[in-house]
Design an enzyme around this catalytic site. Structure first.
Site, PDB file in Angstrom:
ATOM      1  N   LEU A 119       0.997  -1.191  -0.060  1.00 51.04           N
ATOM      2  CA  LEU A 119       0.135   0.023   0.232  1.00 51.04           C
ATOM      3  C   LEU A 119       0.886   1.325   0.052  1.00 51.04           C
ATOM      4  O   LEU A 119       1.668   1.446   0.879  1.00 51.04           O
ATOM      5  CB  LEU A 119      -0.757  -0.196   1.279  1.00 51.04           C
ATOM      6  CG  LEU A 119      -1.849   0.911   1.405  1.00 51.04           C
ATOM      7  CD1 LEU A 119      -3.174   0.767   0.127  1.00 51.04           C
ATOM      8  CD2 LEU A 119      -2.625   1.070   2.666  1.00 51.04           C
ATOM      9  N   THR A 121       1.108   4.615   1.019  1.00 51.92           N
ATOM     10  CA  THR A 121       0.172   5.477   1.983  1.00 51.92           C
ATOM     11  C   THR A 121       0.354   6.953   1.599  1.00 51.92           C
ATOM     12  O   THR A 121      -0.458   7.752   2.144  1.00 51.92           O
ATOM     13  CB  THR A 121       0.673   5.407   3.378  1.00 51.92           C
ATOM     14  OG1 THR A 121       2.401   5.804   3.364  1.00 51.92           O
ATOM     15  CG2 THR A 121       0.722   4.040   3.935  1.00 51.92           C
ATOM     16  N   VAL A 184      18.010   6.724  14.129  1.00 46.92           N
ATOM     17  CA  VAL A 184      18.839   5.863  14.995  1.00 46.92           C
ATOM     18  C   VAL A 184      18.943   4.462  14.481  1.00 46.92           C
ATOM     19  O   VAL A 184      17.848   3.873  14.222  1.00 46.92           O
ATOM     20  CB  VAL A 184      18.343   6.177  16.577  1.00 46.92           C
ATOM     21  CG1 VAL A 184      19.165   4.831  17.455  1.00 46.92           C
ATOM     22  CG2 VAL A 184      18.641   7.514  17.089  1.00 46.92           C
ATOM     23  N   TYR A 185      19.827   3.887  14.607  1.00 43.69           N
ATOM     24  CA  TYR A 185      20.233   2.387  14.049  1.00 43.69           C
ATOM     25  C   TYR A 185      20.804   1.979  15.490  1.00 43.69           C
ATOM     26  O   TYR A 185      21.220   2.435  16.431  1.00 43.69           O
ATOM     27  CB  TYR A 185      20.895   2.365  13.045  1.00 43.69           C
ATOM     28  CG  TYR A 185      20.407   2.385  11.786  1.00 43.69           C
ATOM     29  CD1 TYR A 185      19.385   1.634  11.103  1.00 43.69           C
ATOM     30  CD2 TYR A 185      20.569   3.506  11.105  1.00 43.69           C
ATOM     31  CE1 TYR A 185      18.880   1.761   9.963  1.00 43.69           C
ATOM     32  CE2 TYR A 185      19.889   3.836   9.822  1.00 43.69           C
ATOM     33  CZ  TYR A 185      19.187   2.956   9.218  1.00 43.69           C
ATOM     34  OH  TYR A 185      18.328   3.368   8.050  1.00 43.69           O
ATOM     35  N   GLU A 186      20.827   0.441  15.327  1.00 45.87           N
ATOM     36  CA  GLU A 186      21.275  -0.531  16.545  1.00 45.87           C
ATOM     37  C   GLU A 186      22.221   0.265  17.349  1.00 45.87           C
ATOM     38  O   GLU A 186      22.372   0.561  18.493  1.00 45.87           O
ATOM     39  CB  GLU A 186      21.447  -1.625  15.932  1.00 45.87           C
ATOM     40  CG  GLU A 186      22.303  -2.688  16.923  1.00 45.87           C
ATOM     41  CD  GLU A 186      21.455  -3.064  18.084  1.00 45.87           C
ATOM     42  OE1 GLU A 186      20.191  -3.492  17.898  1.00 45.87           O
ATOM     43  OE2 GLU A 186      21.827  -3.259  19.373  1.00 45.87           O
ATOM     44  N   GLY A 293      27.967  -9.262  38.548  1.00 44.04           N
ATOM     45  CA  GLY A 293      27.298  -9.433  39.756  1.00 44.04           C
ATOM     46  C   GLY A 293      28.446  -9.436  40.799  1.00 44.04           C
ATOM     47  O   GLY A 293      29.447  -9.128  40.565  1.00 44.04           O
ATOM     48  N   GLY A 294      28.232  -9.855  41.952  1.00 45.44           N
ATOM     49  CA  GLY A 294      28.845 -10.001  43.085  1.00 45.44           C
ATOM     50  C   GLY A 294      29.758 -11.321  42.923  1.00 45.44           C
ATOM     51  O   GLY A 294      30.564 -11.452  44.174  1.00 45.44           O
TER      52      GLY A 294
HETATM   53  N1  CAO Z   1       4.170   4.138   1.321  1.00 40.97           N
HETATM   54  C1  CAO Z   1       4.489   5.370   1.054  1.00 40.97           C
HETATM   55  N2  CAO Z   1       5.601   5.850   1.675  1.00 40.97           N
HETATM   56  C2  CAO Z   1       6.017   5.134   2.910  1.00 40.97           C
HETATM   57  C3  CAO Z   1       5.392   4.002   3.122  1.00 40.97           C
HETATM   58  C4  CAO Z   1       4.599   3.162   2.305  1.00 40.97           C
HETATM   59  N3  CAO Z   1       3.894   2.201   2.394  1.00 40.97           N
HETATM   60  N4  CAO Z   1       6.117   3.470   4.304  1.00 40.97           N
HETATM   61  C5  CAO Z   1       7.011   4.277   4.548  1.00 40.97           C
HETATM   62  N5  CAO Z   1       7.051   5.221   3.758  1.00 40.97           N
HETATM   63  C6  CAO Z   1       7.735   6.657   3.615  1.00 40.97           C
HETATM   64  C7  CAO Z   1       7.472   7.427   4.914  1.00 40.97           C
HETATM   65  O1  CAO Z   1       6.141   8.167   4.727  1.00 40.97           O
HETATM   66  C8  CAO Z   1       8.599   8.516   5.039  1.00 40.97           C
HETATM   67  O2  CAO Z   1       8.513   9.365   3.882  1.00 40.97           O
HETATM   68  P1  CAO Z   1       8.646  11.024   4.376  1.00 40.97           P
HETATM   69  O3  CAO Z   1      10.022  11.133   5.169  1.00 40.97           O
HETATM   70  O4  CAO Z   1       8.548  11.561   2.890  1.00 40.97           O
HETATM   71  O5  CAO Z   1       7.706  11.275   5.246  1.00 40.97           O
HETATM   72  C9  CAO Z   1       9.758   7.508   4.152  1.00 40.97           C
HETATM   73  O6  CAO Z   1       9.096   6.383   3.848  1.00 40.97           O
HETATM   74  C10 CAO Z   1      10.999   7.165   5.060  1.00 40.97           C
HETATM   75  O7  CAO Z   1      10.795   6.575   6.453  1.00 40.97           O
HETATM   76  P2  CAO Z   1      11.738   6.674   7.521  1.00 40.97           P
HETATM   77  O8  CAO Z   1      12.464   8.212   7.586  1.00 40.97           O
HETATM   78  O9  CAO Z   1      11.342   6.329   8.805  1.00 40.97           O
HETATM   79  O10 CAO Z   1      12.926   5.700   6.849  1.00 40.97           O
HETATM   80  P3  CAO Z   1      14.370   5.869   6.670  1.00 40.97           P
HETATM   81  O11 CAO Z   1      15.048   4.697   5.816  1.00 40.97           O
HETATM   82  O12 CAO Z   1      14.905   7.060   6.104  1.00 40.97           O
HETATM   83  O13 CAO Z   1      15.176   5.679   8.248  1.00 40.97           O
HETATM   84  C11 CAO Z   1      15.540   4.569  10.149  1.00 40.97           C
HETATM   85  C12 CAO Z   1      15.028   4.583   8.709  1.00 40.97           C
HETATM   86  C13 CAO Z   1      15.417   3.340  11.035  1.00 40.97           C
HETATM   87  C14 CAO Z   1      16.585   5.555  10.633  1.00 40.97           C
HETATM   88  C15 CAO Z   1      14.171   5.591  10.944  1.00 40.97           C
HETATM   89  O14 CAO Z   1      13.012   4.990  10.546  1.00 40.97           O
HETATM   90  C16 CAO Z   1      14.124   5.921  12.357  1.00 40.97           C
HETATM   91  O15 CAO Z   1      15.029   6.498  12.906  1.00 40.97           O
HETATM   92  N6  CAO Z   1      13.275   4.963  13.232  1.00 40.97           N
HETATM   93  C17 CAO Z   1      13.215   5.355  14.396  1.00 40.97           C
HETATM   94  C18 CAO Z   1      14.169   4.604  15.226  1.00 40.97           C
HETATM   95  C19 CAO Z   1      14.365   3.182  14.793  1.00 40.97           C
HETATM   96  O16 CAO Z   1      13.176   2.278  15.129  1.00 40.97           O
HETATM   97  N7  CAO Z   1      15.409   2.635  14.473  1.00 40.97           N
HETATM   98  C20 CAO Z   1      15.809   1.037  14.451  1.00 40.97           C
HETATM   99  C21 CAO Z   1      16.049   0.916  13.187  1.00 40.97           C
HETATM  100  S1  CAO Z   1      16.343  -0.857  12.855  1.00 40.97           S
HETATM  101  O17 CAO Z   1      15.238  -1.342  13.482  1.00 40.97           O
END
Ligand code: CAO
Length: 471
Positions: A119, A121, A184-186, A293-294
């Protein structure tokens, strides 16, 4: 008729009935008395449905942190509908691919038991479908970057209008504060949450761990929050926001290091390898392989360490079995020697003690050492490689390591549900192909007619046709 009613045959909305009843926690007079709880099921264990049956999750999560959470909820019986961007889906489907044109192991191992709907969105029709999903689900889970959900039109206020019963669960890197807008990533979470500064050796740089405490750890925290919010909804009838910041989740797992930070103000941390010869600074230092731990512990070489990088054992000099340890390693005189007899006396000599124990462990394989030490209840554990874990029969038997069949990649190994419930048995089902359940969800969950489905698909909201309206 609401979309919810149309989907009644598949799943019953959680809490719909019970929201009107207040669950009292007073002791029940008899096992069968009402008190808001149904009579105990007479069905055999494991055959009375699953723990979260009837709960429907709108899964907007991606990568690892969110998917860990929703996979766990799916294993407990929730109906998890994963919304993915047409064409690519969750970005991890295509990352670190080992088999051409097959979903990556990363994706398949984090998205079991879910349904996938493709989908867009950002397409107006797609947005309408998304809102319909909000009305039809109990929980929304997302871990987008800060601000993304709002930009999708799903502000908390709007969600509340659409479905006041919805629990909205989010993972972000940081909570409110200077870094709240950061992606943020891991490993960033491990660094910002206190894990990296306290991991590694004193003379080396901060170290991240292989355990995904930032992503998967936060996902587990979120799952607990969701289940609590659903339980509360049974009383209040309304949803709530559940927020977990990855920094907070990691810090929670580093709780004992914040403990040590405060102990440091009162003198050296005597169980740390820096004591008594090294120096302590102002912050908790990296403690190498010292036990948290201890009960002092360390990683010791075993037979074969010269060629096998995992021929090691973790050995704990637990105080109650000190006498047994001394006998096993051939140092019975240490039992009464005032330099070794008491735990406090041993603390400044830990390095020498572990060096001596290592002389013994190096004569045994890690499994031989385990066998001997276990006879005397001496706490120890082998350093197990991923290969050894993958092949361990007991983990296969318990369902912690499972073999799954996938239509495009064939068989692969995965980690099953590590949480074992006696009346809600987890079955691990393969991850969905991108958009595999789009039609099924449109018709059976959202109640769209054939014509409506044709309209939605014609708009490009599910992919295939380029959408004129797409932003
Ligand atoms: N249809 C259309 N657009 C979609 C969609 C869909 N089904 N699903 C996602 N998108 C779009 C979003 O709307 C967003 O667009 P805009 O920025 O234009 O609003 C875009 O995809 C990107 O989303 P994002 O910024 O979350 O993705 P990213 O790859 O740039 O960043 C991450 C990834 C993980 C760094 C970021 O999502 C984040 O910081 N998340 C919070 C912390 C987190 O969970 N980190 C763990 C990552 S590992 O599990």
């Amino acid at each position: 008729m609401t979309t919810r009613k149309k989907s009644k045959s598949r799943t019953k909305p959680a809490g719909k009935k019970s929201a009107r009843k207040v669950v009292k926690l007073a002791p029940r007079k008899t096992a069968a008395s009402a008190d808001g709880l149904p009579r105990p099921s007479t069905k055999p264990w494991g055959q009375a449905g699953k723990a979260l049956e009837g709960v429907r999750i709108l899964d907007l999560s991606h990568v690892q942190a969110g998917p860990t959470c929703t996979q766990l909820l799916a294993w407990f019986g929730a109906d998890v509908i994963k919304v993915e961007r047409p064409g690519t889906g969750d970005i991890t489907r295509g990352q670190l691919r080992d088999v051409p044109n097959a979903d990556s192991l990363h994706f398949t191992m984090l998205n079991h038991n879910k349904r996938s709907i493709a989908l867009d969105t950002k397409n107006p029709k797609g947005k309408q479908v998304l809102e319909r999903l909000v009305k039809s689900c109990d929980v929304l889970v997302e871990n987008f970057a800060p601000g993304v959900l709002d930009r999708m039109g799903l502000t908390w206020e709007h969600i509340q209008k659409l479905n006041p019963r919805m629990v909205v669960a989010s993972i972000k890197g940081f909570g409110p504060g200077p870094y709240e807008d950061c992606k943020v990533y891991e490993n960033i979470a491990q660094c910002a949450g206190g894990a990296a500064s306290t991991t590694g050796f004193d003379d080396g740089p901060p170290l991240v761990t292989g355990a995904q405490i930032g992503d998967s750890g936060t996902g587990l925290h979120l799952a607990i929050g969701i289940v609590c919010a659903l339980y509360q909804r049974n009383r209040t009838g309304r949803g709530q926001k559940v927020n977990v910041a990855m920094q907070d989740g990691v810090l929670n797992l580093c709780r004992v290091k914040l403990r040590d930070q405060q102990r440091l103000a009162h003198g050296p941390l005597t169980e740390y390898p820096q004591h008594p010869h090294g120096k302590f600074g102002e912050a908790v230092p990296r403690a190498g392989n010292a036990s948290g731990g201890g009960q002092p512990g360390w990683i010791l070489k075993c037979k074969g360490w010269e060629t096998d990088p995992n021929a090691y054992i973790y050995f704990i000099t637990q105080a109650p079995v000190w006498g047994q340890i001394c006998k096993v390693i051939g140092k019975p005189e240490w039992i009464t020697d005032p330099d070794y007899a008491k735990p406090e006396a041993r603390l400044p000599r830990l390095k020498q003690i572990f060096d001596t124990i290592e002389q013994w462990t190096m004569t045994k394989t890690k499994f031989e050492a385990m066998k001997i030490l276990n006879q005397y209840d001496i706490p120890c554990g082998p350093i197990l490689s991923m290969q050894e874990l993958a092949e361990e029969p007991s983990l296969r038997k318990s369902g912690t390591v499972v073999e799954v069949e996938h239509p495009t990649r064939g068989k692969y190994l995965s980690v099953g549900n590590p949480i074992k419930l006696s009346d809600s048995i987890s079955e691990v089902k393969r991850s969905p192909l991108l958009g595999e359940h789009t039609d099924e969800i449109f018709k059976k969950v959202l109640g769209f007619s054939d014509k409506e489905v044709v309209d939605i698909k014609g708009s490009g909201a599910t992919g295939g046709i380029p959408s004129k309206d797409a932003a």
